[in-house]
Scaffold this motif. Structure first.
Motif, PDB file in Angstrom:
ATOM      1  N   LYS A 110      30.841 118.429  86.066  1.00  0.00           N
ATOM      2  CA  LYS A 110      30.305 117.289  85.305  1.00  0.00           C
ATOM      3  C   LYS A 110      31.092 117.085  84.017  1.00  0.00           C
ATOM      4  CE  LYS A 110      26.084 118.991  85.290  1.00  0.00           C
ATOM      5  NZ  LYS A 110      26.187 120.092  86.284  1.00  0.00           N
ATOM      6  N   GLY A 111      31.367 118.174  83.298  1.00  0.00           N
ATOM      7  CA  GLY A 111      32.141 118.058  82.068  1.00  0.00           C
ATOM      8  C   GLY A 111      33.547 117.560  82.324  1.00  0.00           C
ATOM      9  N   SER A 112      34.151 118.022  83.418  1.00  0.00           N
ATOM     10  CA  SER A 112      35.515 117.590  83.745  1.00  0.00           C
ATOM     11  C   SER A 112      35.586 116.104  84.053  1.00  0.00           C
ATOM     12  CB  SER A 112      36.026 118.388  84.955  1.00  0.00           C
ATOM     13  OG  SER A 112      36.077 119.768  84.654  1.00  0.00           O
ATOM     14  N   ALA A 113      34.468 115.531  84.505  1.00  0.00           N
ATOM     15  CA  ALA A 113      34.441 114.111  84.892  1.00  0.00           C
ATOM     16  C   ALA A 113      33.909 113.207  83.784  1.00  0.00           C
ATOM     17  CB  ALA A 113      33.595 113.940  86.148  1.00  0.00           C
ATOM     18  N   LEU A 114      33.756 113.714  82.580  1.00  0.00           N
ATOM     19  CA  LEU A 114      33.158 112.915  81.506  1.00  0.00           C
ATOM     20  C   LEU A 114      33.887 111.593  81.267  1.00  0.00           C
ATOM     21  CD1 LEU A 114      32.135 115.576  78.846  1.00  0.00           C
ATOM     22  CD2 LEU A 114      30.672 113.774  79.772  1.00  0.00           C
ATOM     23  N   ALA A 115      35.210 111.621  81.330  1.00  0.00           N
ATOM     24  CA  ALA A 115      35.965 110.390  81.046  1.00  0.00           C
ATOM     25  C   ALA A 115      35.688 109.307  82.075  1.00  0.00           C
ATOM     26  CB  ALA A 115      37.463 110.697  80.986  1.00  0.00           C
ATOM     27  N   GLU A 116      35.153 109.702  83.239  1.00  0.00           N
ATOM     28  CA  GLU A 116      34.877 108.728  84.295  1.00  0.00           C
ATOM     29  C   GLU A 116      33.515 108.062  84.127  1.00  0.00           C
ATOM     30  OE1 GLU A 116      35.430 110.885  87.983  1.00  0.00           O
ATOM     31  OE2 GLU A 116      37.127 111.960  87.096  1.00  0.00           O
ATOM     32  N   THR A 117      32.764 108.457  83.114  1.00  0.00           N
ATOM     33  CA  THR A 117      31.398 107.939  82.941  1.00  0.00           C
ATOM     34  C   THR A 117      31.228 107.086  81.696  1.00  0.00           C
ATOM     35  OG1 THR A 117      30.612 109.870  81.674  1.00  0.00           O
ATOM     36  CG2 THR A 117      30.543 110.037  84.074  1.00  0.00           C
ATOM     37  N   ILE A 118      32.321 106.784  80.996  1.00  0.00           N
ATOM     38  CA  ILE A 118      32.188 106.117  79.699  1.00  0.00           C
ATOM     39  C   ILE A 118      32.525 104.629  79.750  1.00  0.00           C
ATOM     40  CG2 ILE A 118      32.564 108.223  78.349  1.00  0.00           C
ATOM     41  CD1 ILE A 118      35.475 107.439  78.051  1.00  0.00           C
ATOM     42  N   ASP A 119      32.665 104.067  80.954  1.00  0.00           N
ATOM     43  CA  ASP A 119      32.936 102.632  81.033  1.00  0.00           C
ATOM     44  C   ASP A 119      31.673 101.857  80.640  1.00  0.00           C
ATOM     45  OD1 ASP A 119      31.264 101.930  83.472  1.00  0.00           O
ATOM     46  OD2 ASP A 119      32.572 103.461  84.328  1.00  0.00           O
ATOM     47  N   LEU A 120      31.821 100.579  80.484  1.00  0.00           N
ATOM     48  CA  LEU A 120      30.705  99.743  80.029  1.00  0.00           C
ATOM     49  C   LEU A 120      29.931  99.108  81.178  1.00  0.00           C
ATOM     50  CD1 LEU A 120      32.263  97.999  76.901  1.00  0.00           C
ATOM     51  CD2 LEU A 120      31.025 100.156  77.068  1.00  0.00           C
ATOM     52  N   ASP A 121      30.251  99.492  82.404  1.00  0.00           N
ATOM     53  CA  ASP A 121      29.540  98.949  83.558  1.00  0.00           C
ATOM     54  C   ASP A 121      28.057  99.323  83.480  1.00  0.00           C
ATOM     55  OD1 ASP A 121      29.042  97.760  86.006  1.00  0.00           O
ATOM     56  OD2 ASP A 121      29.519  99.569  87.139  1.00  0.00           O
ATOM     57  N   GLY A 122      27.215  98.311  83.452  1.00  0.00           N
ATOM     58  CA  GLY A 122      25.773  98.550  83.399  1.00  0.00           C
ATOM     59  C   GLY A 122      25.219  98.844  82.028  1.00  0.00           C
ATOM     60  N   ARG A 123      26.062  98.824  80.998  1.00  0.00           N
ATOM     61  CA  ARG A 123      25.606  99.181  79.661  1.00  0.00           C
ATOM     62  C   ARG A 123      24.694  98.106  79.066  1.00  0.00           C
ATOM     63  NH1 ARG A 123      28.238 102.997  76.378  1.00  0.00           N
ATOM     64  NH2 ARG A 123      26.701 102.358  74.819  1.00  0.00           N
ATOM     65  N   LEU A 124      23.734  98.571  78.294  1.00  0.00           N
ATOM     66  CA  LEU A 124      22.900  97.691  77.468  1.00  0.00           C
ATOM     67  C   LEU A 124      23.650  97.475  76.160  1.00  0.00           C
ATOM     68  CD1 LEU A 124      20.132  96.293  76.971  1.00  0.00           C
ATOM     69  CD2 LEU A 124      19.327  98.492  76.077  1.00  0.00           C
ATOM     70  N   LEU A 125      24.000  96.233  75.863  1.00  0.00           N
ATOM     71  CA  LEU A 125      24.887  95.969  74.733  1.00  0.00           C
ATOM     72  C   LEU A 125      24.272  95.081  73.662  1.00  0.00           C
ATOM     73  CD1 LEU A 125      28.248  95.477  76.679  1.00  0.00           C
ATOM     74  CD2 LEU A 125      27.466  97.510  75.448  1.00  0.00           C
ATOM     75  N   THR A 126      23.072  94.607  73.892  1.00  0.00           N
ATOM     76  CA  THR A 126      22.405  93.783  72.875  1.00  0.00           C
ATOM     77  C   THR A 126      20.901  93.997  72.978  1.00  0.00           C
ATOM     78  OG1 THR A 126      22.277  91.536  71.960  1.00  0.00           O
ATOM     79  CG2 THR A 126      22.137  91.744  74.337  1.00  0.00           C
ATOM     80  N   PRO A 127      20.164  93.877  71.889  1.00  0.00           N
ATOM     81  CA  PRO A 127      18.702  93.996  71.982  1.00  0.00           C
ATOM     82  C   PRO A 127      18.120  92.891  72.853  1.00  0.00           C
ATOM     83  CG  PRO A 127      19.441  94.164  69.689  1.00  0.00           C
ATOM     84  CD  PRO A 127      20.615  93.694  70.493  1.00  0.00           C
ATOM     85  N   HIS A 128      16.999  93.207  73.478  1.00  0.00           N
ATOM     86  CA  HIS A 128      16.290  92.231  74.303  1.00  0.00           C
ATOM     87  C   HIS A 128      14.806  92.249  73.957  1.00  0.00           C
ATOM     88  CE1 HIS A 128      19.959  92.234  76.681  1.00  0.00           C
ATOM     89  NE2 HIS A 128      19.467  91.294  77.476  1.00  0.00           N
ATOM     90  N   ILE A 129      14.223  91.078  73.940  1.00  0.00           N
ATOM     91  CA  ILE A 129      12.770  90.932  73.796  1.00  0.00           C
ATOM     92  C   ILE A 129      12.278  90.170  75.013  1.00  0.00           C
ATOM     93  CG2 ILE A 129      10.890  89.922  72.451  1.00  0.00           C
ATOM     94  CD1 ILE A 129      12.627  90.217  69.955  1.00  0.00           C
ATOM     95  N   SER A 130      11.350  90.778  75.740  1.00  0.00           N
ATOM     96  CA  SER A 130      10.787  90.162  76.955  1.00  0.00           C
ATOM     97  C   SER A 130      11.875  89.702  77.920  1.00  0.00           C
ATOM     98  CB  SER A 130       9.878  88.988  76.585  1.00  0.00           C
ATOM     99  OG  SER A 130       8.810  89.430  75.779  1.00  0.00           O
ATOM    100  N   GLY A 131      12.945  90.512  78.018  1.00  0.00           N
ATOM    101  CA  GLY A 131      14.014  90.232  78.965  1.00  0.00           C
ATOM    102  C   GLY A 131      15.099  89.315  78.478  1.00  0.00           C
ATOM    103  N   ALA A 132      14.943  88.718  77.299  1.00  0.00           N
ATOM    104  CA  ALA A 132      15.942  87.778  76.780  1.00  0.00           C
ATOM    105  C   ALA A 132      16.695  88.402  75.606  1.00  0.00           C
ATOM    106  CB  ALA A 132      15.260  86.492  76.332  1.00  0.00           C
ATOM    107  N   PRO A 133      18.003  88.147  75.489  1.00  0.00           N
ATOM    108  CA  PRO A 133      18.764  88.685  74.346  1.00  0.00           C
ATOM    109  C   PRO A 133      18.150  88.257  73.021  1.00  0.00           C
ATOM    110  CG  PRO A 133      20.240  87.771  75.993  1.00  0.00           C
ATOM    111  CD  PRO A 133      18.856  87.379  76.407  1.00  0.00           C
ATOM    112  N   ALA A 134      18.210  89.153  72.048  1.00  0.00           N
ATOM    113  CA  ALA A 134      17.636  88.887  70.729  1.00  0.00           C
ATOM    114  C   ALA A 134      18.501  89.555  69.671  1.00  0.00           C
ATOM    115  CB  ALA A 134      16.200  89.407  70.660  1.00  0.00           C
ATOM    116  N   SER A 135      18.296  89.176  68.415  1.00  0.00           N
ATOM    117  CA  SER A 135      19.010  89.805  67.313  1.00  0.00           C
ATOM    118  C   SER A 135      18.358  91.143  66.981  1.00  0.00           C
ATOM    119  CB  SER A 135      18.981  88.907  66.086  1.00  0.00           C
ATOM    120  OG  SER A 135      17.654  88.844  65.563  1.00  0.00           O
ATOM    121  N   TRP A 136      19.116  92.002  66.295  1.00  0.00           N
ATOM    122  CA  TRP A 136      18.549  93.271  65.851  1.00  0.00           C
ATOM    123  C   TRP A 136      17.375  93.027  64.902  1.00  0.00           C
ATOM    124  CZ3 TRP A 136      18.366  98.012  67.437  1.00  0.00           C
ATOM    125  CH2 TRP A 136      19.391  98.555  68.218  1.00  0.00           C
TER     126      TRP A 136
END
Length: 901
Positions: free
Chosen positions: A46-72
């Motif tokens: 698992k440690g050897s494969a760490l670099a393979e897990t840091i892509d942004l695929d599926g990442r949460l990148l903005t706050p959401h309220i009730s499923g819609a993007p929102a400001s911080w």
């Protein structure tokens, strides 16, 4: 120029040092840090494969309220206002935090401070409740503090290492390698493995004790009685430094070998051999983990172990002592800051008025929680029944990992306000959030973690924060400020949080508390950035790692009288199986996955060893159920249901099953194994009993088995025309792989499942362009169907169907997603699912570190590689983390048997 950053692995409690290298192109690679004292350069798969897990695929990148993007601002204002309104209307106990050993210590500290010192409730618990809280309870009862006495070096120095409830080779691979190396250097060292299963760890054992679930208390209670009978007690240590020995011994004095054998299911000769080894070995380390802790009697198991070490004085000296191996990277850091509902910060006790006063005065807080909060199982039950009306979940996925997982999901559905901070946008838990907050992930955040030997190490950022993601401590501090607690949470950065944490540990601490890192109370940003790994304690005025880092060498403990306590335990085993639920299910981890797979599930390398959820079952039980290898099995308990692949193996005892806890609804149709686990907990620690669950098992009725590969991620929701009874998705090199099974046809429907339009299904499910004709065939006699879709020379996907579990060279087939198919013969090989004579099928993956398959190992063995070491030289397999060495040895033994026949 490339930039290298020293940081710490975010997985298990070993706490390995990692060097992350970022190239000018942005490419990241990782390797073990040779200077880190936890791993000295070693890393697991698992440690050897760490670099393979840091892509942004599926990442949460903005706050959401009730499923819609929102400001911080909008999201934080809503969280602060809703929590404040709920507290004002219903009191402080109407809100809760559920946090995680994945958080950094700085995150944990701010969460604990906000909930206990400013909201005024102790309703903050952590998923460490599920793995280490029985150790905490056992330590506090015995030592007067939650102190892990020893170090990793003790494991290497011991004459006898007892591994109980610990599959060390898979769950703490680097410690396993340190042990294996020490044993190779000193062959006289003995290792005893106590585990119902014959795991990979048993490969190193001189004695494997296949104990019945929850038999540990009887085994170690009998050991205490046996040591007394043999005259092997350290009477001077017992008299000078402990209390309660006579009462503890009286509870087990009549426990003879025959009684222990009945309670444990072990042979009397094996019990006698273990007792003789323990008695004859001066330097003994007993390592224990989830198999001990995750029990309705986990605290008593811990104290039964500690009793034996106290009775013989085998504690606080090199090469001896009880050793709790923590499961998560920062379970220990969470305990240091009081992350559990029954603790205060800096190892102070919430039930002790003077400790509450100390913490409140240090924090200058308006209130302080004056009673224990709700522990994890009770917390989610309180959410379900409406006592808790607002909950903030951070860095964990309780809809998968909690017992009564379906109840947890229903509780979140009914809860008026759910906040989730996470790195991933779509998990089983984020699906129920009213507010979603994007957190920084590993490689993006700064902070500290503490490993199993009390070593504090830095996690350092080497990547920029993606999108609008923010540190967890910052999110909580901002909410606290919006709730009116500005000054107390005006932290300039994580260094300031760590400094306050260190200062609290030293505040009015005259050596009467074990946790003291006061030497860092005045740490600056620069010294924090340069902080080297160190073990606590480190009081003000001392240098890091300057003294012996073992506790209790002087015989002084942390009860008011300075003496350790023997804790009387009564050996008892619950009979949980019934006629309706006759199997005892043991749940746990596997080598290449972590918790609920939100990170490790992102890399094909780590999904190759086990690509789908499975259940281990003994051949006799499989035969009785009409199961053959690779059939699908339905497991049911009164709490829930799961569908898993049958792995028929003599590693299991008859009547006993094992299933991993990792799979979730993102990767499988019905594999959340904790949905089967009841909310039965240890009465002292509140830790759930996840290792002993009564279940029923039956073969799943299947119309057609299938295996598919595709460049695009399969969309199961689009395949409604052909209902599936089961599916499991996994990343694969160049795309995805899927195991599935079609449901039988409804009664009265003509034709067969194989007569359905599987070409149309493939187009819908695998994202194949409409109108693209497949190359393939349908065999009416065998019922086999093969379809392969090519776009020019590129393979887009393939489907293999059979009335029996599909026989396909899976790893070879997956590799075809990235191959060029200009030759028609290669295309027909894809349809057949097997390479031609000129190609090589590596077989099922054995070594994930170097992607070595079973067929490659068998071929090397036939060529003269007759030892694990020889296989390592030829193929590299087993030369990194070593977790696959037992499996390689098993394969080699199998080839010898086959040759002899």
């Amino acid at each position: 120029m490339p930039v290298e950053t020293k940081t710490t692995c975010p997985y298990c409690g070993v706490g390995c040092g990692v060097i992350a290298r970022v190239e000018e192109t942005g490419a990241v690679s990782v390797r073990g840090d040779p200077d880190h004292p936890a791993n000295f350069g070693r890393l697991c798969s698992k440690g050897s494969a760490l670099a393979e897990t840091i892509d942004l695929d599926g990442r949460l990148l903005t706050p959401h309220i009730s499923g819609a993007p929102a400001s911080w601002d909008a999201a934080l204002d809503l969280v602060a206002t809703t929590f404040a309104d709920t507290i004002r209307q219903h009191g402080p106990d109407s809100v809760a935090f559920y946090v995680s050993g994945q958080l950094l210590t700085e995150d944990y500290y701010v969460a604990n401070k906000l909930m206990k010192g400013f909201i005024g409730s102790a309703n903050i618990d952590t998923n460490s409740r599920l793995c280490m809280s029985s150790s905490v309870a056992g330590h506090r009862r015995a030592f007067g503090s939650d102190t892990v006495p020893g170090t990793y070096a003790d494991i290497e120095l011991a004459d006898l290492v007892v591994l109980t409830g610990s599959n060390l080779a898979w769950c703490h691979p680097v410690i396993y390698q340190r042990l294996a190396t020490a044993k190779a250097a000193r062959p006289q060292m003995k290792v005893v493995v106590i585990d119902p299963r014959r795991t990979a760890t048993s490969d190193i054992a001189d004695l494997h004790l296949s104990i019945l679930p929850d038999g540990d208390t009887a085994l170690f209670g009998g050991l205490l009685a046996d040591l007394a009978t043999r005259g092997m007690l350290d009477r001077a240590f017992v008299d000078d430094h402990t209390q309660g020995f006579d009462a503890a011994l009286s509870h087990v004095a009549d426990l003879g070998i025959a009684d222990v054998a009945e309670s444990t299911g072990l042979d009397a000769a094996d019990i006698e051999a273990f007792y003789a080894l323990f008695a004859a070995s001066e330097r003994v380390v007993t390592c224990y983990s989830q198999g001990v802790n995750q029990s309705s009697s986990g605290s008593d198991k811990v104290n039964a172990i500690i009793n034996c070490h106290l009775a013989t004085g085998r504690i606080g000296r090199p090469g001896m002592g009880p050793f709790s191996l923590t499961g998560q990277p920062n379970a220990m850091g969470g305990r240091e800051v009081g992350g559990l509902a029954n603790m205060l910060a800096a190892h102070m006790a919430i039930e002790r008025a003077e400790d509450r006063d100390t913490v409140q005065r240090f924090w200058q807080s308006p209130v302080i929680a004056d009673k224990q909060g709700l522990k994890a199982v009770d917390l989610f039950r309180a959410v379900a029944d409406g006592r808790v009306k607002a909950i903030w979940i951070m860095a964990t996925n309780p809809v998968v990992s909690m017992p009564e997982a379906d109840l947890v999901r229903a509780a979140l559905v009914s809860c008026p306000f759910v906040v989730v901070s996470d790195v991933m946008a779509e998990t089983d838990t984020t699906a129920h959030a009213h507010v979603l907050l994007p957190s920084l992930g590993w490689g993006e955040k700064h902070g500290t973690v503490t490993n199993s030997e009390r070593r504090i190490s830095r996690q350092r950022a080497f990547l920029s924060a993606p999108g609008e993601a923010k540190a967890d401590w910052w999110q909580m501090a901002e909410v606290a400020r919006r709730m009116g607690f500005d000054t107390a949470f005006d932290f300039a950065g994580p260094a300031a949080v760590f400094a306050e944490h260190a200062a609290l540990s030293a505040f009015e601490n005259e050596g009467n508390r074990d946790f003291d890192i006061g030497a860092h109370a005045d740490i600056t940003v620069d010294t924090y950035d340069a902080l080297a790994p160190f073990q606590w304690p480190q009081p003000a005025g001392t240098a890091p790692n300057a003294a012996d880092s073992r506790f209790f060498a002087d015989g002084r403990f942390y009860h008011p009288d300075g003496r350790a306590r023997f804790v009387p335990v009564i050996p008892a085993r619950d009979q949980r199986t019934t006629a309706a639920h006759p199997f005892a299910l043991n749940t746990g981890r596997i080598r290449d996955q972590w918790h609920t797979m939100t990170r490790t599930g992102k890399t094909a390398r780590l999904t190759a060893h086990f690509a789908e959820p499975f259940v281990e079952i003994h051949p006799d039980d499989a035969k009785a159920l009409g199961l053959t290898p690779a059939d699908l099995v339905v497991l049911e308990s009164p709490q829930g249901r799961a569908v898993l692949r049958a792995l028929v193996t003599p590693r299991q005892k008859p009547g006993h099953l094992f299933a991993p806890m990792h799979w979730n609804d993102q990767f499988a149709s019905a594999a959340r194994i904790d949905a089967l686990v009841p909310g039965l907990v240890d009465p002292v620690s509140g830790q759930p009993a996840s290792k002993h669950v009564a279940v029923a098992a039956a073969k799943l009725d299947v119309g057609l088995y299938g295996f598919a590969i595709s460049v695009e991620k399969p969309e199961i929701s689009k395949s409604s025309s052909h209902p599936l009874a089961y599916h499991a998705l996994a990343r694969a090199a160049g795309g995805w792989r899927m195991e599935f099974a079609a449901a039988p046809l409804p009664l009265g429907e003509e034709g067969g499942v194989q007569d359905r339009d599987w070409t149309g299904w493939s187009v819908e499910t695998l994202g194949i362009p409409p109108g693209l004709e497949p190359l393939g065939y349908r065999d009416a006699v065998t019922g086999h169907i093969r379809l392969a879709f090519f776009d020019g020379e590129r393979l887009l996907g393939a489907v293999f169907l059979s009335p029996r579990p599909v026989a396909v060279a899976r790893n070879w087939a997956i590799a075809q997603l990235g191959a060029v198919h200009s030759d028609l013969r290669r295309r027909f090989a894809v349809v057949a699912g097997r390479p031609g004579a000129e190609a090589v099928d590596p077989g099922a993956t054995v070594c994930s570190c170097f992607n070595v398959g079973i067929n490659q190992i068998v071929t090397a063995a036939a060529g003269g590689c007759c030892t694990v070491e020889a296989i390592g030289k030829a193929l590299n397999a087993g030369t990194n983390c070593g977790s696959c060495r037992a499996e390689i040895r098993e394969i080699l033994n199998g080839t010898r048997i086959a040759a002899a026949e």
